[in-house]
Design an enzyme around this catalytic site. Structure first.
Site, PDB file in Angstrom:
ATOM      1  N   LYS A 176      76.037  24.272  24.916  1.00 16.46           N
ATOM      2  CA  LYS A 176      76.725  24.121  23.120  1.00 16.46           C
ATOM      3  C   LYS A 176      76.970  22.953  23.183  1.00 16.46           C
ATOM      4  O   LYS A 176      78.427  22.919  23.532  1.00 16.46           O
ATOM      5  CB  LYS A 176      77.383  24.777  21.830  1.00 16.46           C
ATOM      6  CG  LYS A 176      76.825  24.264  20.975  1.00 16.46           C
ATOM      7  CD  LYS A 176      77.559  24.488  19.817  1.00 16.46           C
ATOM      8  CE  LYS A 176      78.949  23.293  19.430  1.00 16.46           C
ATOM      9  NZ  LYS A 176      78.552  21.308  18.910  1.00 16.46           N
ATOM     10  N   GLU A 252      89.633  24.419  28.428  1.00 16.09           N
ATOM     11  CA  GLU A 252      90.252  22.328  28.818  1.00 16.09           C
ATOM     12  C   GLU A 252      90.667  22.138  27.869  1.00 16.09           C
ATOM     13  O   GLU A 252      89.518  21.047  27.053  1.00 16.09           O
ATOM     14  CB  GLU A 252      88.814  22.235  29.460  1.00 16.09           C
ATOM     15  CG  GLU A 252      88.999  22.670  30.790  1.00 16.09           C
ATOM     16  CD  GLU A 252      89.924  22.356  32.346  1.00 16.09           C
ATOM     17  OE1 GLU A 252      90.225  21.295  31.911  1.00 16.09           O
ATOM     18  OE2 GLU A 252      90.464  22.922  33.103  1.00 16.09           O
ATOM     19  N   CYS A 286      91.024  13.106  27.688  1.00 17.12           N
ATOM     20  CA  CYS A 286      91.971  14.218  27.928  1.00 17.12           C
ATOM     21  C   CYS A 286      93.415  13.809  28.806  1.00 17.12           C
ATOM     22  O   CYS A 286      94.318  13.269  28.853  1.00 17.12           O
ATOM     23  CB  CYS A 286      91.310  14.727  27.901  1.00 17.12           C
ATOM     24  SG  CYS A 286      90.156  15.284  29.486  1.00 17.12           S
ATOM     25  N   GLU A 383      97.438  13.293  20.452  1.00 12.09           N
ATOM     26  CA  GLU A 383      96.672  11.954  21.480  1.00 12.09           C
ATOM     27  C   GLU A 383      96.109  11.100  20.290  1.00 12.09           C
ATOM     28  O   GLU A 383      95.115  11.501  19.751  1.00 12.09           O
ATOM     29  CB  GLU A 383      95.267  13.493  22.144  1.00 12.09           C
ATOM     30  CG  GLU A 383      95.100  13.221  22.817  1.00 12.09           C
ATOM     31  CD  GLU A 383      93.632  14.569  23.386  1.00 12.09           C
ATOM     32  OE1 GLU A 383      93.777  15.761  22.361  1.00 12.09           O
ATOM     33  OE2 GLU A 383      93.735  14.726  24.362  1.00 12.09           O
TER      34      GLU A 383
HETATM   35  P1  NAP Z   1      86.431  19.036  19.306  1.00  5.41           P
HETATM   36  O1  NAP Z   1      86.092  19.074  18.139  1.00  5.41           O
HETATM   37  O2  NAP Z   1      87.264  20.803  19.923  1.00  5.41           O
HETATM   38  O3  NAP Z   1      84.923  19.682  20.082  1.00  5.41           O
HETATM   39  C1  NAP Z   1      84.559  20.002  21.217  1.00  5.41           C
HETATM   40  C2  NAP Z   1      83.150  21.192  20.824  1.00  5.41           C
HETATM   41  O4  NAP Z   1      83.733  22.448  20.180  1.00  5.41           O
HETATM   42  C3  NAP Z   1      82.083  20.328  20.306  1.00  5.41           C
HETATM   43  O5  NAP Z   1      80.823  20.545  21.470  1.00  5.41           O
HETATM   44  C4  NAP Z   1      82.375  20.664  19.338  1.00  5.41           C
HETATM   45  O6  NAP Z   1      81.073  20.734  18.719  1.00  5.41           O
HETATM   46  C5  NAP Z   1      82.417  22.564  19.190  1.00  5.41           C
HETATM   47  N1  NAP Z   1      83.129  22.930  18.013  1.00  5.41           N
HETATM   48  C6  NAP Z   1      84.258  22.230  17.244  1.00  5.41           C
HETATM   49  N2  NAP Z   1      84.569  23.200  16.424  1.00  5.41           N
HETATM   50  C7  NAP Z   1      84.065  24.565  16.842  1.00  5.41           C
HETATM   51  C8  NAP Z   1      83.898  25.826  16.301  1.00  5.41           C
HETATM   52  N3  NAP Z   1      85.099  26.313  15.116  1.00  5.41           N
HETATM   53  N4  NAP Z   1      82.816  26.358  17.527  1.00  5.41           N
HETATM   54  C9  NAP Z   1      82.982  26.181  18.206  1.00  5.41           C
HETATM   55  N5  NAP Z   1      82.333  25.523  19.038  1.00  5.41           N
HETATM   56  C10 NAP Z   1      83.039  24.406  18.245  1.00  5.41           C
HETATM   57  O7  NAP Z   1      86.630  18.637  20.497  1.00  5.41           O
HETATM   58  P2  NAP Z   1      86.265  16.856  20.892  1.00  5.41           P
HETATM   59  O8  NAP Z   1      86.772  15.759  19.470  1.00  5.41           O
HETATM   60  O9  NAP Z   1      84.731  16.803  21.150  1.00  5.41           O
HETATM   61  O10 NAP Z   1      86.469  16.598  22.340  1.00  5.41           O
HETATM   62  C11 NAP Z   1      87.670  15.720  21.835  1.00  5.41           C
HETATM   63  C12 NAP Z   1      88.873  16.856  22.597  1.00  5.41           C
HETATM   64  O11 NAP Z   1      88.018  17.509  23.727  1.00  5.41           O
HETATM   65  C13 NAP Z   1      90.087  16.012  22.845  1.00  5.41           C
HETATM   66  O12 NAP Z   1      91.292  16.412  22.175  1.00  5.41           O
HETATM   67  C14 NAP Z   1      89.936  16.136  24.341  1.00  5.41           C
HETATM   68  O13 NAP Z   1      91.699  16.204  24.909  1.00  5.41           O
HETATM   69  C15 NAP Z   1      89.643  17.245  25.035  1.00  5.41           C
HETATM   70  N6  NAP Z   1      88.857  16.648  26.280  1.00  5.41           N
HETATM   71  C16 NAP Z   1      90.227  18.324  27.228  1.00  5.41           C
HETATM   72  C17 NAP Z   1      89.545  17.648  28.550  1.00  5.41           C
HETATM   73  C18 NAP Z   1      90.496  18.802  29.823  1.00  5.41           C
HETATM   74  O14 NAP Z   1      89.782  18.798  30.454  1.00  5.41           O
HETATM   75  N7  NAP Z   1      91.298  19.112  29.659  1.00  5.41           N
HETATM   76  C19 NAP Z   1      88.117  17.209  28.850  1.00  5.41           C
HETATM   77  C20 NAP Z   1      87.572  16.046  27.548  1.00  5.41           C
HETATM   78  C21 NAP Z   1      87.875  16.092  26.445  1.00  5.41           C
HETATM   79  P3  NAP Z   1      80.314  19.601  17.641  1.00  5.41           P
HETATM   80  O15 NAP Z   1      80.157  18.163  17.997  1.00  5.41           O
HETATM   81  O16 NAP Z   1      79.436  19.992  17.067  1.00  5.41           O
HETATM   82  O17 NAP Z   1      81.657  19.180  16.153  1.00  5.41           O
END
Ligand code: NAP
Length: 479
Positions: A176, A252, A286, A383
């Site tokens: 997804k 992650e 991140c 963040e």
């Molecule tokens: P996010 O809001 O958590 O979304 C990530 C993914 O999860 C998207 O595909 C999102 O879909 C999906 N999602 C959201 N809510 C969900 C739920 N209740 N059930 C299932 N899937 C769900 O994060 P983001 O804003 O896209 O990304 C930024 C975050 O990612 C930051 O905190 C960053 O630090 C972290 N990150 C971490 C790493 C690592 O390796 N540690 C790498 C890159 C990014 P939608 O698009 O439809 O919302």
């Protein structure tokens, strides 16, 4: 480019519309204009995707490791051939400058090359029972069908570092992608189809209703693993859902990377690497340096030199020549960055450069350096995910270490010093999964990427990456 990119769901090796024929709009964050429509997956589509993954699992697990590795190798080569196309698509939907998108495509492809090589090295262990009589045999087998959920900030690489090891290990999967950036993942799926990945091994379901669509998969005991890259709050929710059938889990999550510059550091290198650690991916990473803790003897000079560099960066649409800073992903993200800066300034911070939105179209925010940060400024704890560098001072090593560890996150830290004892002492004391030593970039497909504390657990890349997709079986032998 857009005409040649699939926009449907990819299920069982076929491109199809969503079960209710709904679609959603993908936007260019540099222009706020629609790029195209993509099929909007439903819970029924997700079930069909898991049906396809479950049906393909046994045969895929039995496929020769060499064959799995060679599919990945061909995909690696195809990604290199299509680097320009993939990079353009990524810049259009995500906003980062073309040169950075190319960098991501090549980084993403490297995961396929690495795991092509790992596929044929899945081994076990033979040992003698310590008591003498009896032997112990272990083998490693694919976990089974996986759900892989990826974010928008690295639309391809966050996919390949899950898809690569899953393919290598013999797992099937439902992916997804993030709703802001589905196109890169869809083109990636098409490339894997072209290079001969069997039907059903990879299924991709873009959707605007993430939790409704992935929810039913957690209720289905054929799913055996979830690997998630995204924010910590969503990671926690998914862990609760994963407990229903005790799935294997890799997380992650978010970061809050401290960037420590000691008084003896090579200041030229510290400033140069700070630009990379802060500005790669427009700060939407991140592992972006979130807060700069700089020794009081060099803090002023460091902050002014960093401000000079960031203030000179060219802002614009990522497709334009020479652009170094693209737009943020959407208005919400830009609003959050502006709010954090306003909060810091309201609490006494000084703006050395930037500190404002740019232009009236596209979600641009100027590269910003702030000094004189107060202890209660929100951007020290949260963040930022944008091009903002707060510089704070410290006077002793213990103070620097305490400040660095004062966070619920523990993904990465950066340390600049030339003193070997300090390197070892500080490295041991920092609560992180990764550390950049005199270096502002740690990502490398051959190394284990991941965090501790609320940055999650599990590792992607390195020898460790494939373990996330394998279960160990032990056989007791009476010999
Ligand atoms: P996010 O809001 O958590 O979304 C990530 C993914 O999860 C998207 O595909 C999102 O879909 C999906 N999602 C959201 N809510 C969900 C739920 N209740 N059930 C299932 N899937 C769900 O994060 P983001 O804003 O896209 O990304 C930024 C975050 O990612 C930051 O905190 C960053 O630090 C972290 N990150 C971490 C790493 C690592 O390796 N540690 C790498 C890159 C990014 P939608 O698009 O439809 O919302």
């Amino acid at each position: 480019m857009l005409d040649g990119t699939p926009r449907g769901l990819f299920i069982g090796g076929q491109w199809r519309d969503s079960s209710n024929n709904a679609s959603f709009t993908v936007e260019d964050p540099a222009t706020e204009q629609a790029l195209c429509e993509v099929a909007d997956g439903t819970p029924d589509d997700a079930r069909s995707a898991l049906d396809a993954a479950a049906a393909a699992q046994a045969e895929w697990a039995a496929t020769a490791p060499r064959e799995r590795g060679e599919i990945l190798r061909r995909a690696y080569e195809r990604l290199a051939e299509r680097e320009d196309d993939l990079a353009l698509l990524m810049t259009l939907e995500m906003g980062k400058p073309l040169s950075e998108s190319k960098g991501e495509v090549s980084y993403a492809a490297e995961f396929f090359r690495w795991f092509a090589e790992e596929a044929v090295r899945i081994d076990g262990r033979w040992s003698r029972n310590p008591a003498g009589a009896g032997r112990l045999l272990t083998m490693r087998q694919p976990v089974g069908p996986c759900l892989l959920i990826t974010p928008w900030n690295f639309p391809i690489a966050m996919g390949t570092r899950k898809i690569g090891p899953a393919i290598a290990a013999g797992c099937t999967m439902v992916v997804k992608p993030a709703q802001q950036t589905p196109l890169s993942m869809l083109l990636l799926a098409d490339i894997l189809r072209e290079v001969g990945l069997p039907d059903g091994v990879l299924n991709v379901v873009p959707t605007t209703k993430a939790s409704d669509v992935t929810g039913p998969l957690f209720d289905d005991d054929r799913l055996r693993k979830v690997s998630f890259t995204g924010s910590t709050p969503v990671g926690k929710t998914l862990m609760e859902q994963a407990s229903k059938h005790l799935l294997r889990v890799s997380m992650e999550l978010g970061g809050n990377a401290p960037y420590l510059v000691f008084g003896d550091a090579d200041l030229d290198a510290a400033v140069e690497q700070a630009v990379i650690a802060k500005m790669r991916n427009i700060g939407e990473s991140c592992v972006a340096a979130n807060r700069f803790h700089v020794h009081e003897s060099v803090a002023d000079e460091f902050a002014h030199r960093l401000a000079e560099k960031l203030g000179a960066m060219k802002i614009g649409r990522g497709t334009e020549d020479g652009v170094e800073v693209g737009p943020l992903i959407d208005d919400k993200q830009r609003g959050k960055v502006a709010e954090l800066v306003d909060d810091a300034v309201g609490k006494g911070a000084k703006v050395l450069t930037g500190g404002e939105k740019v232009g009236d179209r596209g979600y641009f925010y100027a590269p910003t350096v702030l000094s004189g940060i107060s202890d209660d400024a929100a951007l020290l704890r949260e963040e930022i995910f944008g091009p903002v560098a707060p510089v704070k001072t410290f006077s002793t090593d213990d103070e620097a270490i305490a400040a660095a560890n004062d966070s619920e996150f523990g993904l990465v830290a950066y340390v600049f010093t030339r003193d070997l004892n300090r390197v070892l002492r500080v490295s041991e004391s920092l609560e992180v999964g990764m550390l950049g030593l005199n270096k502002g970039l740690v990502s490398n497909p051959a190394a284990p990427f991941g965090g501790v504390k609320e940055s999650g657990f599990g590792r992607e890349g390195g020898h460790e990456g494939i373990d996330e997709y394998l279960s160990v079986k032990y056989i007791a032998i009476d010999l």
